[in-house]
Design an enzyme around this catalytic site. Structure first.
Site: not given
Length: 471
Positions: A219, A143, A113
């Site tokens: 992230s 992901d 992402h």
């Protein structure tokens, strides 16, 4: 509300002392031990954690005044009206995240992402060196994404992989990233859980939960143990405000390593398939099987000719472990399979009629047992605007339909089409049209060429048969 957090690049966990053996675990027992620092671990890991800057160019059409479509306005200005019409303009969208260097040649792991839709990716190391990077692999299902530094000027520092299966609740860990874009930041905490599901950020619901402070910007960053090894890639936080509430989630290193190694295998993640559908074991099912508590997964379907069938697995068998690791639900079962490599065999512990035994099952790629024969349905029918395929294990794997083996599946639907208006969804399996069974895409194309006053359609969604009548 669940927020996906973009992490800054940084190294993670510190060793509590030179005399601590990797296999030993203890809590501080003196003031001297409490005064120990994580700095040695951070110095070891931080150089291999990078900031990831992703950007993409989008076209925005400016708002059109209704005067441009007014007949009087256009008659007055004639063809010159078009030159006054607003033009589309380009705008650059950017995102910030983190990544971890896992190979000296500049191979970097980050979250999917973070770089989704990016035209350009640039990475910045802790020593302030910056490089353009190419996207080698994107795996939305986990992901995760793999980047490769373009034009490296030498070997890079790396973070070695740990065996995340050895991680235990209560272990100390460090998280390194770039929260809110303030710069590389290290936070410390413990492992709160090792098999969290229902997080909803990937297909494989099997996450490490930690109370180390993780915020937006983290992230793709590293979660490391006290030996400076990568135990996970931070991917999400649970928050009502957008800030850290002490509940962060990381993708286990064993899954990360599978995706990283796939970058050297043509950039495609090849996952093993054994041809089973399973369901969780409820307390009622456990009681009927004579179990003291619910555990394992129950086999509900087996594909003909599959590795599971050849190994002797039957419907009704209870699978207790895969490769020596216990499985308590379908999420854990799917994760354990996905972290194995295609080829070779792995052991399955099975319970049947009260007796437990172990069987080795071949790990193979999902086969395309029938040609997918992709077709676009046109004409005048409720299916106008759908793309359909013949379902096979390979197609089911691509469409993430883990409990279906055959049929005609809707793979895609055009926006604002008749099918979209009717309410069909990708993943629906067409079973019957006006009393005629649909065996393949050719059958459906033929049936939809006939004009009908009433359409009686039977289809399957989420394992349940549904019927609809349309005029």
């Amino acid at each position: 509300m669940l927020f996906c957090a973009v992490l800054g690049a940084t190294g993670l966990v510190v060793v509590l002392g030179a005399n601590v053996v990797a296999s030993e675990k203890s809590v501080p027992t003196s003031k001297a031990e409490i005064a120990l620092s994580f700095a040695p671990v951070v110095k070891k890991v931080a150089p291999a954690v990078v900031n990831v800057y992703a950007s993409r160019t989008v076209q925005e059409r400016r708002r059109v005044s209704p005067f441009f479509n007014d007949p009087f306005f256009r008659r007055f200005f004639g063809d010159q009206a078009d030159q006054f019409a607003p033009r589309s303009r380009s705008r650059v969208q950017s995102s910030l995240g983190s990544g971890v260097i896992v190979s000296a040649d500049g191979t970097i792991i980050t979250n999917h992402h973070v770089i989704a839709g990016a035209d350009e990716v640039r990475v910045a190391l802790a020593d302030r060196r910056e490089y353009d990077a190419d996207i080698i692999l994107k795996d939305e299902r986990t992901d995760l994404a793999v980047l490769k530094v373009r034009d490296p000027d030498g070997d890079f520092p790396v973070v070695p992989f740990a065996n995340s299966d050895e991680l235990e609740v209560g272990d100390l860990v460090l998280a390194i990233g770039n929260p809110f874009g303030v710069g590389q930041t290290v936070t410390q905490g413990i492992v709160s859980a090792v098999a969290r599901n229902q997080v909803g950020v990937s297909d494989y619901q099997f996450f490490i939960q930690t109370d180390a402070a993780i915020n937006p910007g983290n992230s793709g960053g590293a979660l490391v143990d006290l030996n400076g090894r990568l135990v996970g890639v931070n991917t999400a936080i649970f928050s009502r405000s957008g800030g850290s509430n002490g509940i962060g989630f990381a993708i286990p290193a064993n899954m990360v390593e599978v995706v990283a190694s796939a970058a050297d295998d043509g950039g495609i993640v090849r996952r093993p398939w054994i041809g089973t559908s399973v369901q969780p074991v409820s307390s009622d099912i456990a009681a009927s099987l004579g179990l003291e508590r619910p555990n394992g997964v129950l086999v509900t379907r087996i594909q003909d000719g599959s590795p599971a069938e050849r190994a002797g697995i039957r419907v009704g068998d209870l699978i207790l472990s895969v490769g020596g690791s216990e499985v308590d639900d379908p999420d854990a079962y799917g994760y354990r399979l996905a972290t194995k490599k295609v080829g070779g065999e792995t052991s399955f512990e099975v319970l049947r009629d009260g007796e437990a035994f172990t069987v080795d099952i071949s790990l193979e790629r999902a086969p395309e047992t029938v040609a997918r024969d992709t077709r676009e349905i046109k004409g005048n029918s409720p299916f106008t605007g759908v793309q359909v395929m013949n379902l096979s294990p390979a197609v089911a794997e691509e469409l993430r339909m883990y409990n279906e083996f055959s049929g005609v599946v809707i793979a895609d639907i055009q926006a604002r089409s008749t099918a979209a208006y009717v309410g069909f969804k990708p993943g629906d399996i067409v079973v019957e049209v006006n009393g005629v069974e649909v065996e393949d895409t050719k059958d459906l194309a033929k049936l939809t060429r006939k004009r009908q006053r009433v359409w009686n359609i039977t289809f399957k969604r989420d394992g349940q048969l549904r019927q609809v009548s349309l005029r």
